[in-house]
Write a protein that holds these residues in place. Structure first.
Motif, mmCIF file in Angstrom:
data_model
loop_
_atom_site.group_PDB
_atom_site.id
_atom_site.type_symbol
_atom_site.label_atom_id
_atom_site.label_comp_id
_atom_site.label_asym_id
_atom_site.label_seq_id
_atom_site.Cartn_x
_atom_site.Cartn_y
_atom_site.Cartn_z
ATOM 1 N N ILE A 184 0.889 -1.688 0.088
ATOM 2 C CA ILE A 184 -0.143 0.257 -0.265
ATOM 3 C C ILE A 184 0.968 1.217 -0.205
ATOM 4 N N ILE A 185 0.585 2.387 -0.886
ATOM 5 C CA ILE A 185 1.542 3.406 -1.180
ATOM 6 C C ILE A 185 0.635 4.556 -1.062
ATOM 7 N N VAL A 194 -5.055 7.394 5.262
ATOM 8 C CA VAL A 194 -4.502 6.117 5.480
ATOM 9 C C VAL A 194 -4.331 6.140 7.299
ATOM 10 N N GLY A 195 -4.350 7.237 7.760
ATOM 11 C CA GLY A 195 -3.699 7.299 9.324
ATOM 12 C C GLY A 195 -5.191 5.997 10.220
ATOM 13 N N ARG A 196 -6.292 6.373 9.616
ATOM 14 C CA ARG A 196 -7.632 5.779 10.702
ATOM 15 C C ARG A 196 -7.462 3.873 9.900
ATOM 16 N N LEU A 197 -6.676 3.883 8.980
ATOM 17 C CA LEU A 197 -6.342 2.415 9.272
ATOM 18 C C LEU A 197 -5.745 1.867 9.891
ATOM 19 N N GLY A 198 -4.774 2.331 10.850
ATOM 20 C CA GLY A 198 -3.345 1.950 11.532
ATOM 21 C C GLY A 198 -3.453 0.672 12.340
ATOM 22 N N LYS A 199 -4.808 0.710 13.157
ATOM 23 C CA LYS A 199 -5.690 -0.800 13.293
ATOM 24 C C LYS A 199 -5.247 -2.167 13.010
ATOM 25 N N VAL A 200 -5.645 -1.639 11.450
ATOM 26 C CA VAL A 200 -6.058 -2.480 10.685
ATOM 27 C C VAL A 200 -4.759 -2.891 9.458
ATOM 28 N N LEU A 201 -4.584 -2.186 9.283
ATOM 29 C CA LEU A 201 -2.809 -2.323 8.352
ATOM 30 C C LEU A 201 -1.608 -2.280 8.611
ATOM 31 N N GLY A 202 -1.549 -2.229 10.147
ATOM 32 C CA GLY A 202 -0.181 -2.008 11.291
ATOM 33 C C GLY A 202 -0.051 -3.633 11.210
ATOM 34 N N GLY A 222 1.412 -5.348 8.293
ATOM 35 C CA GLY A 222 2.750 -5.236 7.956
ATOM 36 C C GLY A 222 2.205 -3.855 6.964
ATOM 37 N N LEU A 223 1.915 -3.619 6.412
ATOM 38 C CA LEU A 223 1.360 -2.410 4.844
ATOM 39 C C LEU A 223 0.491 -1.670 5.205
#
Length: 232
Positions: free
Chosen positions: A114-115, A124-132, A135-136
């Protein structure tokens, strides 16, 4: 299941557990042991002398494998306007902003990279809990938060892989497929090891690369003689 156990025993019977193989020997044998019906990945595990619990002992980065990965990378890009157009033209599988965020919040996370452009990080910061945890999460240090989204997409599609040390101090990464030639896998192996060695953190003390193993996706690990690894 019994048939699988028999196959595993046959594989392990070909491995000398006491031997330290040269990288070339390990790659050759790993390819021979990749007997599944699908094209198995050839993978490397590096045991490093670091404690990832400490901030100054983190090991993380990107490396472009000269012979590619053999895998089709699925890439999503957070961008708007001209940058969105550039990402689409570079081959991104999905480009968006709030709509892409909502789609990911709904659980659609089938992406390898994800770029994002810097101005999109608020979204994108709102997706931290799912992307973190996956490793995305885009990261400027990895080149995934950038204004040059076209290059980032091309790099991802062209054989760039991410490596990251795990809790036990181990880095796992693929270096291609069993269908690759031994020479191509060796070239990718050297590129990966070299990148990890160059990424040695300031907090690492003593021996940095402790152990290296090579295996196919479904095969046993083959211990590599670190002294025979040119990049170390």
């Amino acid at each position: 299941m019994a048939q699988q156990t028999k196959k595993r025993k046959q594989q392990e019977s070909k491995v000398d557990v006491e031997k330290l193989y040269t990288p070339t020997e390990a790659i050759k044998l790993a390819r021979e042991l990749a007997t599944s019906k699908f094209d198995e990945s050839i993978e490397v595990a590096m045991n490093l002398g670091v404690d990832p619990r400490h901030a100054d002992q983190q090991v993380r980065g990107m490396v472009s494998l000269p012979k590619g990965t053999g895998k089709t990378m699925k890439v999503a890009v957070f961008a708007k306007g001209d940058k969105a157009t550039a990402a689409e033209e570079a081959g991104a599988d999905r480009v968006g902003a709030e709509d892409l965020m909502e789609d990911m919040q709904a659980g659609n996370l089938d992406y390898d990279r994800i770029i994002a452009t810097p101005d999109m990080m608020g979204i994108v910061g709102r997706l931290g809990k799912v992307l973190g945890p996956k490793g995305l999460m885009p990261n400027p240090k990895l080149g995934t938060v950038t204004m040059d989204v076209a290059k980032a997409v091309e790099d991802a599609k062209g054989g760039q892989v991410q490596y990251r040390v795990e809790k036990a101090g181990i880095v796992h990464a693929g270096i291609g497929k069993a269908s690759f030639t031994e020479a191509d896998l060796k070239e990718n192996f050297d590129a990966l090891v070299s990148a990890v060695v160059k990424a040695r953190p300031t907090g690492a003390k003593g021996k940095y690369v402790k152990k290296i193993a090579i295996s196919s996706s479904m095969g046993p690990g083959l211990k590599v003689d670190v002294a025979e690894t040119s990049a170390v």
